[in-house]
Design a protein around this motif. Structure first.
Motif, PDB file in Angstrom:
ATOM      1  N   THR A  52     -13.488  17.381 -12.869  1.00  0.00           N
ATOM      2  CA  THR A  52     -14.452  16.707 -12.797  1.00  0.00           C
ATOM      3  C   THR A  52     -14.095  15.023 -13.199  1.00  0.00           C
ATOM      4  O   THR A  52     -14.998  13.938 -12.976  1.00  0.00           O
ATOM      5  N   GLY A  53     -12.968  14.931 -13.579  1.00  0.00           N
ATOM      6  CA  GLY A  53     -12.311  13.701 -13.801  1.00  0.00           C
ATOM      7  C   GLY A  53     -10.795  13.304 -13.438  1.00  0.00           C
ATOM      8  O   GLY A  53     -10.225  14.388 -13.545  1.00  0.00           O
ATOM      9  N   HIS A  87     -13.661   4.322 -10.034  1.00  0.00           N
ATOM     10  CA  HIS A  87     -13.462   5.785 -10.429  1.00  0.00           C
ATOM     11  C   HIS A  87     -14.655   5.845 -11.531  1.00  0.00           C
ATOM     12  O   HIS A  87     -14.527   5.116 -12.307  1.00  0.00           O
ATOM     13  N   THR A  89     -16.416   9.013 -13.941  1.00  0.00           N
ATOM     14  CA  THR A  89     -16.152  10.458 -14.500  1.00  0.00           C
ATOM     15  C   THR A  89     -17.333  11.012 -15.376  1.00  0.00           C
ATOM     16  O   THR A  89     -18.244  10.076 -15.582  1.00  0.00           O
ATOM     17  N   ILE A  93     -20.832  10.506 -12.649  1.00  0.00           N
ATOM     18  CA  ILE A  93     -19.950  10.613 -11.513  1.00  0.00           C
ATOM     19  C   ILE A  93     -20.923  10.385 -10.011  1.00  0.00           C
ATOM     20  O   ILE A  93     -20.270   9.973  -9.099  1.00  0.00           O
ATOM     21  N   ASP A  97     -19.491  16.144  -8.039  1.00  0.00           N
ATOM     22  CA  ASP A  97     -18.941  16.303  -9.457  1.00  0.00           C
ATOM     23  C   ASP A  97     -17.228  16.703  -9.428  1.00  0.00           C
ATOM     24  O   ASP A  97     -16.506  16.842 -10.421  1.00  0.00           O
ATOM     25  N   ALA A  99     -13.507  15.095  -8.933  1.00  0.00           N
ATOM     26  CA  ALA A  99     -12.977  13.834  -9.251  1.00  0.00           C
ATOM     27  C   ALA A  99     -12.710  13.121  -7.948  1.00  0.00           C
ATOM     28  O   ALA A  99     -11.911  13.765  -7.299  1.00  0.00           O
TER      29      ALA A  99
END
Length: 138
Positions: A52-53, A87, A89, A93, A97, A99
């Protein structure tokens, strides 16, 4: 496709299960044209692994290397004046979800607006924060 993300559109893209307009791929990342571009050449770069990041999950180096590779290609083909990257996170987001980083080619006078509210930096607060971060990163 990862078991933890069976309905993830970007996992399907990473797996090659969609009709995307892929512009670059390596072992860890995929870059493709955004289906709803803000500007000509708007590319999304994703890690193939569902996370997710980008910044805190071990994929940042690969993702941003791909951002650089694609930016060079866009520069060569479109003659852009610069780039903006976006970007986000966590729960901010949006609807996907997985990244990802948006790479937006920019031209002088384009109508892209990425306004950020600005404040005055408080010297004492900034020094305390900088010291805490130096201690953590040491």
């Amino acid at each position: 496709m990862p078991d933890d993300a069976p309905n993830c559109e970007f996992c399907r893209i990473a797996a090659g299960d969609t009709d995307d307009h892929r512009v670059y791929e390596d072992e860890e990342t995929v870059a493709f044209l955004d289906a709803n571009p803000a500007v000509k050449g708007h590319v999304i770069v994703i890690p193939k692994r569902h996370v997710t990041g980008v910044l805190t999950t071990g994929v940042g180096e690969a993702v941003f290397a791909t951002v650089g590779t694609v930016a060079e290609a866009l520069q060569a083909d479109l003659g852009v004046d610069g780039f903006s990257t976006i970007h986000t996170t966590g729960p901010l987001i949006g609807t996907i979800d997985h990244a990802h980083v948006h790479l937006l080619p920019r031209w002088e006078g384009d109508d892209v607006s990425l306004a950020l509210p600005r404040r005055t930096l408080d010297h004492d607060q900034a020094e305390r924060l900088a010291e805490r971060l130096r201690q953590i990163t040491a």
